[in-house]
Design a protein around this motif. Sequence first.
Motif, short mmCIF file in Angstrom:
data_model
loop_
_atom_site.label_atom_id
_atom_site.label_comp_id
_atom_site.label_asym_id
_atom_site.label_seq_id
_atom_site.Cartn_x
_atom_site.Cartn_y
_atom_site.Cartn_z
N GLU A 1 -6.89 -0.90 -7.94
CA GLU A 1 -6.80 -2.15 -7.10
C GLU A 1 -7.32 -1.95 -5.54
O GLU A 1 -7.07 -2.63 -4.78
N GLY A 2 -7.00 -0.72 -5.35
CA GLY A 2 -7.48 -0.32 -3.79
C GLY A 2 -5.95 -0.29 -2.90
O GLY A 2 -6.20 -0.30 -1.71
N ARG A 3 -4.96 -0.07 -3.81
CA ARG A 3 -3.57 -0.05 -2.87
C ARG A 3 -3.13 1.12 -2.70
O ARG A 3 -1.92 1.18 -2.17
N VAL A 4 -3.65 2.20 -2.97
CA VAL A 4 -3.47 3.45 -2.60
C VAL A 4 -4.51 4.12 -1.96
O VAL A 4 -5.31 4.48 -2.49
N ARG A 5 -4.26 4.48 -0.57
CA ARG A 5 -5.19 4.85 0.52
C ARG A 5 -4.81 5.93 0.92
O ARG A 5 -3.60 6.64 1.11
N ARG A 6 -5.78 6.70 1.67
CA ARG A 6 -5.50 8.19 2.36
C ARG A 6 -4.63 7.85 3.53
O ARG A 6 -3.78 8.76 3.73
N THR A 7 -4.77 7.00 4.44
CA THR A 7 -4.27 6.96 5.62
C THR A 7 -3.71 5.53 5.77
O THR A 7 -4.31 4.57 5.27
N ILE A 8 -2.71 5.25 6.74
CA ILE A 8 -2.41 3.85 7.09
C ILE A 8 -3.63 3.16 7.71
O ILE A 8 -3.68 2.04 7.43
N TYR B 1 0.94 -1.19 -0.18
CA TYR B 1 0.07 -0.04 0.01
C TYR B 1 0.88 1.26 0.09
O TYR B 1 1.82 1.22 0.51
N ILE B 2 0.30 2.19 -0.59
CA ILE B 2 1.10 3.57 -0.50
C ILE B 2 -0.10 4.43 0.13
O ILE B 2 -1.27 4.47 -0.38
N THR B 3 0.45 5.16 1.06
CA THR B 3 -0.64 6.07 1.98
C THR B 3 -0.14 7.39 2.51
O THR B 3 1.17 7.66 2.14
N GLU B 4 -0.98 8.36 2.93
CA GLU B 4 -0.89 9.46 3.61
C GLU B 4 -0.22 10.71 2.72
O GLU B 4 0.10 11.82 3.26
N HIS B 5 0.03 10.44 1.42
CA HIS B 5 0.67 11.50 0.60
C HIS B 5 -0.38 12.43 -0.24
O HIS B 5 -1.71 12.37 0.08
N ILE B 6 -0.03 13.57 -0.61
CA ILE B 6 -0.93 14.51 -1.22
C ILE B 6 -1.32 13.82 -2.52
O ILE B 6 -0.99 12.98 -2.91
N ALA B 7 -2.69 14.54 -2.91
CA ALA B 7 -3.36 14.24 -4.03
C ALA B 7 -2.57 14.17 -5.23
O ALA B 7 -2.83 13.39 -6.22
N LYS B 8 -1.67 15.10 -5.29
CA LYS B 8 -0.89 15.25 -6.53
C LYS B 8 -0.18 14.06 -6.83
O LYS B 8 0.00 13.75 -8.04
#
Length: 704
Positions: A533-540, A510-517
């Motif tokens: 595939e849902g592996r980029v999420r807003r938070t941990i 997963y990749i998380t916590e980053h800015i929308a850019k």
Amino acid sequence: MNIKLLQTLRNYNKDNFIKDIIAGIIIMAVSIPISMGYAQIAGLPAVYGLYGSVFPILVFGLFSTSPQFIFGVDAAPAALVGSALLTLNIEAGSDKTMAAVPVMTFFVALWLLAFYFMKAGKLVNYISAPVMGGFITGICTTIILMQIPKVMGGTSGTGEFFELAEHIYKTALNINMPSVIMGVIALVILFVSKKIMPKFPMAVVLMFVGTIFTISLPIRDWGIKTLNAVEPGLPKWRIPDFPAIPIQQTITISLSVAVVIMAETLLAENSFAQKNNYRINDNQEIFAFSLGNFMAAFTGCCPINGSVSRTAMGEQYQAKTQLTGIVAGFSMIVLLLCGTGFIGYLPIPILTAIVISALMGATEFDLAARLWKVSRTEFLIFMGAFLGVLLLGTINGVLIGIILSFTEMIIRTSKPSRCFLGIQPGHRHFRDLNEGSQIHAIEGVIIYRFSSNLFFGNIQVLQRDIEDSIKPDTKAVILDAGGVGSIDITAADRLAMLYKSLEDKGIRFYITEHIAKINEQLRTLGLGYMIEEGRVRRTIHIALKDMGIGRPYPLEGGVENEERSASRKRVDNKVQEFVWAYGAESEEQIEKQIVLQIQQLKKTGDMEKLFHGSWSHMDAFDEDEWLEHLEEHLKEIVNISGKDEKTIAERFEKHREEIHRRIRDEHPEMAERFKERRHVLDEHLKEKHPEVFKLIENLRENQN
């Protein structure tokens, strides 16, 4: 063109008036020997140095955004023009020189105007403080070495350090002691007065005393030189004689001069701005450089540059605005019209001491000493820029400093701050595992924080850290990318390889916590499938929830972890997460997810799964908006399920009531907001699908 006139004179403080006037007069006086000497280096008669201190400095004062920087005939452009004349076999002081130099100056002004339109001023943002400090110190030291022979009774030096040292040595063989004594005494007086009464205009007093000496004592008989008198009158305006020099050679020579003027002056301006805590508009400064050089071209002068020595003098006498430069320009006009005879009485040793004193105050060896204590790497960058200017010249020194600065930046970003995260029992926030023994990793999960932009120089560090941390029981790797502002194509390719490698081992990434850019960059770089595939999420927390891991999180080593606070359940806002992940494409992507759900309904016939998207764990607060998207496909769902519209619509309403009840129970403070948004969604449905809205509205009326 967003150009502002007299920017430094707006809301003028009257308390600065006397200081600006005095500093302007002193700068005019100091400009006399400097300008005359550099004009001769450029191959022109000495008086053209004074001409270059009139209209160019006035125009620069009108357009500059720097409250203290002064424009004028200076060393680097004069030396470049002088050497260019030698390569073109044009004799200094000849009629051909008088025609060729203004043409070069005109094309320098054109190049600077082109740099303005190209917004080249932003390049200074990539030059570090050590580079600026080393650069300005190198220039000051170089000019001081140029001036030393004049104190000894000789002429100003030219070139770089070894040429200057040789010239000082040869002058010392025929040293004039009365000249040295006068110069040294003047220098000591200036240093002492700067310490005990820094606001007193000692330079003006020394010039007055020097004039009295020349009139009353036989100082010329003692070998002490004075300035040469010049003919009175202002410069004559004329269009440059463009055929005087081949156009191809003019373009090449003028480009190098323009680059030196832009780089040297902007660096020096920014150095003074940083030291005195104000900001300048780099691009407008280039525009001011261009206009100043157009003025020089039309009055027959050599290219004009920002002057560190004059600016340092103004700083010493507390100049606060460009009124100083304007006063200096008008004072030079008065001198050229009425006082050229006075110039011949000014002793060169005293004038040289004034220049050296100002330049020594502008050096930044104190910054070098500070860097030595704080960062040896940045100290070496300072020394690289300093020695580069001193030994190889202005432009080469700048290039060396920039190369060192960028090299240091790449080295630093290739070894970014990074750590593995865990959680303290009873707490909610993730912290560095190395903070203490009370921080524990979540069982089966690696959480890795990387605090730098991802690019070719550091992606291998990330990949190795993660791969080396994998254990037999690892189920997932979560990258905390809160410190990542950009990703280049090399890093993207390596992330794709890492993603596939982990997937092959049955480990989620997963990749998380980053800015929308960053999500836009991922899609552009071909990693959009990770989002889908849902592996980029807003938070941990959401990433863990997607794996089915909820609070209190299971910790490694069987450590007990119970929530200490009785805080309400966290709202994981899925629709907002879609907007974060997909940006402008969010509506299209939500619709895409709805279509996938409907296709699943065709295969399974399971209506319950219809209310749960492929991005799992959608909580109550935004399920309602998701339902609104589903309702737009009501007829299609009816056809697939074989049930009538009323039954399906009732199912939607029943689910919506459940959502409303959960929100009331879990987040009562949001219940009113839910009602307001429900009205907005209803209006949206009514506009797009009035027949569906009417059916829903009838159901609600019947229930009531």
